[in-house]
Design a protein around this motif. Sequence first.
Motif, PDB file in Angstrom:
ATOM      1  N   UNK A   1       0.826  -1.215   0.000  1.00 60.46           N
ATOM      2  CA  UNK A   1       0.000   0.000   0.000  1.00 60.46           C
ATOM      3  C   UNK A   1       0.853   1.254   0.000  1.00 60.46           C
ATOM      4  N   UNK A   2       2.143   1.115   0.264  1.00 61.34           N
ATOM      5  CA  UNK A   2       3.027   2.278   0.324  1.00 61.34           C
ATOM      6  C   UNK A   2       3.517   2.709  -1.059  1.00 61.34           C
ATOM      7  N   UNK A   3       3.336   1.858  -2.070  1.00 62.08           N
ATOM      8  CA  UNK A   3       3.896   2.150  -3.388  1.00 62.08           C
ATOM      9  C   UNK A   3       3.350   3.449  -3.974  1.00 62.08           C
ATOM     10  N   UNK A   4       2.031   3.606  -3.978  1.00 61.35           N
ATOM     11  CA  UNK A   4       1.439   4.798  -4.600  1.00 61.35           C
ATOM     12  C   UNK A   4       1.823   6.085  -3.880  1.00 61.35           C
ATOM     13  N   UNK A   5       1.685   6.173  -2.535  1.00 64.67           N
ATOM     14  CA  UNK A   5       2.065   7.436  -1.885  1.00 64.67           C
ATOM     15  C   UNK A   5       3.553   7.743  -1.981  1.00 64.67           C
ATOM     16  N   UNK A   6       4.413   6.731  -1.929  1.00 63.09           N
ATOM     17  CA  UNK A   6       5.847   6.992  -2.073  1.00 63.09           C
ATOM     18  C   UNK A   6       6.178   7.450  -3.489  1.00 63.09           C
ATOM     19  N   UNK A   7       5.516   6.843  -4.480  1.00 60.94           N
ATOM     20  CA  UNK A   7       5.723   7.288  -5.862  1.00 60.94           C
ATOM     21  C   UNK A   7       5.247   8.726  -6.048  1.00 60.94           C
ATOM     22  N   UNK A   8       4.106   9.072  -5.432  1.00 63.55           N
ATOM     23  CA  UNK A   8       3.604  10.437  -5.523  1.00 63.55           C
ATOM     24  C   UNK A   8       4.556  11.440  -4.893  1.00 63.55           C
ATOM     25  N   UNK A   9       5.110  11.084  -3.751  1.00 61.68           N
ATOM     26  CA  UNK A   9       6.087  11.950  -3.062  1.00 61.68           C
ATOM     27  C   UNK A   9       7.297  12.201  -3.949  1.00 61.68           C
ATOM     28  N   UNK A  10       7.777  11.133  -4.560  1.00 61.02           N
ATOM     29  CA  UNK A  10       8.925  11.231  -5.467  1.00 61.02           C
ATOM     30  C   UNK A  10       8.608  12.086  -6.679  1.00 61.02           C
ATOM     31  N   UNK A  11       7.459  11.832  -7.312  1.00 55.06           N
ATOM     32  CA  UNK A  11       7.102  12.545  -8.534  1.00 55.06           C
ATOM     33  C   UNK A  11       6.826  14.027  -8.295  1.00 55.06           C
ATOM     34  N   UNK A  12       6.372  14.383  -7.102  1.00 58.71           N
ATOM     35  CA  UNK A  12       6.113  15.792  -6.792  1.00 58.71           C
ATOM     36  C   UNK A  12       7.369  16.655  -6.917  1.00 58.71           C
ATOM     37  N   UNK A  13       8.520  16.029  -6.796  1.00 59.62           N
ATOM     38  CA  UNK A  13       9.777  16.776  -6.841  1.00 59.62           C
ATOM     39  C   UNK A  13      10.414  16.766  -8.227  1.00 59.62           C
ATOM     40  N   UNK A  14       9.679  16.262  -9.222  1.00 59.22           N
ATOM     41  CA  UNK A  14      10.111  16.379 -10.613  1.00 59.22           C
ATOM     42  C   UNK A  14      11.357  15.612 -10.996  1.00 59.22           C
ATOM     43  N   UNK A  15      11.411  14.287 -10.766  1.00 58.79           N
ATOM     44  CA  UNK A  15      12.584  13.533 -11.222  1.00 58.79           C
ATOM     45  C   UNK A  15      12.736  13.609 -12.737  1.00 58.79           C
ATOM     46  N   UNK A  16      13.977  13.623 -13.191  1.00 52.19           N
ATOM     47  CA  UNK A  16      14.258  13.712 -14.623  1.00 52.19           C
ATOM     48  C   UNK A  16      15.414  12.779 -14.963  1.00 52.19           C
ATOM     49  N   UNK A  17      15.688  12.664 -16.272  1.00 50.40           N
ATOM     50  CA  UNK A  17      16.781  11.802 -16.707  1.00 50.40           C
ATOM     51  C   UNK A  17      18.129  12.321 -16.216  1.00 50.40           C
ATOM     52  N   UNK A  18      18.181  13.577 -15.780  1.00 50.93           N
ATOM     53  CA  UNK A  18      19.431  14.134 -15.258  1.00 50.93           C
ATOM     54  C   UNK A  18      19.798  13.515 -13.911  1.00 50.93           C
ATOM     55  N   UNK A  19      18.812  12.929 -13.224  1.00 49.65           N
ATOM     56  CA  UNK A  19      19.102  12.195 -12.004  1.00 49.65           C
ATOM     57  C   UNK A  19      19.233  13.021 -10.748  1.00 49.65           C
ATOM     58  N   UNK A  20      18.688  14.231 -10.720  1.00 43.60           N
ATOM     59  CA  UNK A  20      18.828  15.083  -9.538  1.00 43.60           C
ATOM     60  C   UNK A  20      17.882  14.759  -8.404  1.00 43.60           C
ATOM     61  N   UNK A  21      16.899  13.886  -8.643  1.00 40.42           N
ATOM     62  CA  UNK A  21      15.911  13.538  -7.619  1.00 40.42           C
ATOM     63  C   UNK A  21      15.912  12.018  -7.456  1.00 40.42           C
ATOM     64  N   UNK A  22      16.316  11.558  -6.288  1.00 37.95           N
ATOM     65  CA  UNK A  22      16.473  10.118  -6.072  1.00 37.95           C
ATOM     66  C   UNK A  22      15.643   9.653  -4.889  1.00 37.95           C
TER      67      UNK A  22
END
Length: 266
Positions: free
Chosen positions: A55-76
């Motif tokens: 059940x943690x997959x969706x909220x953790x993915x949302x938290x990650x995506x809110x910070x705009x990960x990109x191919x540059x790799x600045x958001x991990x």
Amino acid sequence: MPVGFGVSLVVRGQTVDPEGMLATLTRDVTLNNIDVDRVGDVVWFTADELGDLSVLAAPLAGWWQQHGPSVAGGVALRFVGPDGVTELTYSKPELAVEQVQRHINVDSGQLYGPGEAPGPIRRLTAALLRRTRNGFTASELLIRDEGSLLCVALAGRDLDDRPRSLEFQAFNPAHDDYDPDDDDGYCLVTEHHVPVVQGLVALRLTPRVLRLHLADGAARTWGVRSAIYPVTLHIENHEIEQLRLQLRRLFSVGGDRLPVPKLELG
């Protein structure tokens, strides 16, 4: 025996305070009896069963995506598990939940009490076996159909309790969100989170072994000693039948547009 994993979010070298993310999880962790322990900006989630942590997959993915990960790799999004630290730096937004779920499945390890962890002989034996043979023994079959993406995964553990997995992924051309320009064909992913696209020469399912014949490039990418990669199946007979049906379905979704390996699925 409880299982769990640690997680943190690092944005351009700075670890993000997880307080806001934790606030969104209150109901989920309570309903699924998940224990939460925060050590600095790293959060540990523990449950009695691996399935409870899904059940943690969706909220953790949302938290990650809110910070705009990109191919540059600045958001991990970083995970702490039996193999140490692994991280997700980029994913197509529509695949983010799937990617996080896969990390949870692989990185959630058994939490040992004093004297319970695998001893040095088991660890050495497991390390030697990994050096001298390809593949692993699977004790779990996971099938996920998200509409736009079909995933078939096999998972198990070595003698030293290190998680092993092999996942097949393919887009569904019949889905409304399907973009043919963004589809390079089926993808294979191991527990090391190393994807290879169109990486099979052949695939054969016998009663108790799924045998992959890897393309040369796929074998080099995975760093395996042989192009033959066997997965021994310690799963129920009805699960083997499901594996057969879902693999046949997965390799048929591309139709004639994308090449498929030689299949011997019985």
